[in-house]
Design a protein around this motif. Structure first.
Motif, mmCIF file in Angstrom:
data_model
loop_
_atom_site.group_PDB
_atom_site.id
_atom_site.type_symbol
_atom_site.label_atom_id
_atom_site.label_comp_id
_atom_site.label_asym_id
_atom_site.label_seq_id
_atom_site.Cartn_x
_atom_site.Cartn_y
_atom_site.Cartn_z
ATOM 1 N N MET A 139 1.084 -1.660 -0.187
ATOM 2 C CA MET A 139 -0.281 0.183 0.179
ATOM 3 C C MET A 139 0.777 1.146 -0.099
ATOM 4 N N THR A 140 1.201 1.608 0.967
ATOM 5 C CA THR A 140 1.788 3.094 1.091
ATOM 6 C C THR A 140 3.493 2.660 2.037
ATOM 7 N N LYS A 141 4.294 2.797 1.450
ATOM 8 C CA LYS A 141 6.138 2.728 3.377
ATOM 9 C C LYS A 141 5.958 4.368 2.882
ATOM 10 N N GLN A 142 7.105 4.003 4.265
ATOM 11 C CA GLN A 142 7.729 5.620 4.290
ATOM 12 C C GLN A 142 8.871 5.125 3.785
ATOM 13 N N LEU A 143 9.652 6.130 3.718
ATOM 14 C CA LEU A 143 10.963 5.562 2.868
ATOM 15 C C LEU A 143 11.826 6.975 3.969
ATOM 16 N N PHE A 176 -0.887 7.237 -5.935
ATOM 17 C CA PHE A 176 -1.561 7.735 -7.118
ATOM 18 C C PHE A 176 -2.084 6.875 -8.361
ATOM 19 N N LYS A 177 -3.469 6.952 -8.817
ATOM 20 C CA LYS A 177 -4.407 6.032 -9.433
ATOM 21 C C LYS A 177 -4.508 7.184 -9.991
ATOM 22 N N ALA A 194 -3.542 7.057 -2.120
ATOM 23 C CA ALA A 194 -3.541 6.764 -1.406
ATOM 24 C C ALA A 194 -1.792 7.328 -0.383
ATOM 25 N N MET A 195 -2.369 7.328 1.115
ATOM 26 C CA MET A 195 -1.516 7.938 1.611
ATOM 27 C C MET A 195 -1.009 6.987 3.042
ATOM 28 N N PRO A 196 0.054 7.521 3.855
ATOM 29 C CA PRO A 196 -0.009 7.304 5.312
ATOM 30 C C PRO A 196 -0.680 7.649 5.896
ATOM 31 N N GLN A 250 -2.214 15.373 -16.426
ATOM 32 C CA GLN A 250 -0.932 15.174 -15.621
ATOM 33 C C GLN A 250 -1.839 15.136 -14.324
ATOM 34 N N LEU A 251 -0.496 14.044 -13.720
ATOM 35 C CA LEU A 251 -1.063 13.628 -12.420
ATOM 36 C C LEU A 251 -0.513 15.155 -10.889
ATOM 37 N N PRO A 252 -0.608 15.438 -9.694
ATOM 38 C CA PRO A 252 -0.193 16.268 -9.272
ATOM 39 C C PRO A 252 1.682 16.597 -9.449
ATOM 40 N N ARG A 253 1.642 17.966 -9.605
ATOM 41 C CA ARG A 253 3.330 17.736 -10.332
ATOM 42 C C ARG A 253 3.809 19.139 -9.254
ATOM 43 N N LYS A 254 5.130 19.513 -8.755
ATOM 44 C CA LYS A 254 5.493 20.830 -8.516
ATOM 45 C C LYS A 254 6.074 21.206 -9.588
#
Length: 159
Positions: free
Chosen positions: A1-5, A18-19, A67-69, A28-32
């Motif tokens: 699922m999500t992991k913390q690096l 992101f799906k 999905a986020m932590p 476009q997916l979210p981007r800086k």
């Protein structure tokens, strides 16, 4: 699922998944937009141009889910350029996306300007920032600790 690096330097890095939703392969997916930007720009995934009349609000799709932590929230905020140039801003700002939400991310926009504003497919409409959410325990008590300010509010401090 999500992991913390854990990157070098002791800075916590969080992975957000992101799906892209079907039919939005071109959005476009979210981007800086710069290396030091705090927020990720969100793009409109509207099927056809959407016109926001002055005073009108609409929910604009972005074409993705995520999905986020559990210790993160995503905040949806206005883009300063749209607000300044056209009076386009986000209601419920900042809007919160909780870590357990899996539906499409949508942005609630309002036109506070004086002219109609057209939102095109792929247009940058808002920004998304990620914030840590502390673990908080609420405790009911009979009395609160005293402070000099006390119950003074709404301009009490002279500002």
């Amino acid at each position: 699922m999500t992991k913390q690096l854990q990157p070098s330097g002791g800075i916590r890095l969080f992975q957000v998944l992101f799906k892209r939703l079907p039919g939005n392969e071109d959005v476009q997916l979210p981007r800086k937009m710069s290396d030091l930007a705090a927020g990720f720009d969100l793009h409109a995934a509207v099927d056809e141009p959407v016109t926001l009349q002055p005073g009108e609000r609409k929910l604009i799709p972005t074409g993705f889910a995520m999905a986020m932590p559990a210790d993160l929230e995503a905040q949806i905020r206005p883009r300063s350029g749209l607000a300044y140039k056209h009076g386009i801003t986000c209601l419920n700002s900042p809007g919160t996306i909780d870590a357990d939400y899996r539906g499409e991310v949508k942005v609630l926009l309002i036109n506070l300007g004086q002219q109609p504003f057209v939102i095109e497919r792929g247009e940058r409409i808002a920004q998304m920032l990620f914030q840590l959410v502390p673990v908080v325990e609420l405790a009911e008590v009979n009395n609160l600790p005293e402070t000099i300010r006390g119950a003074g509010g709404f301009g009490h401090t002279g500002v």
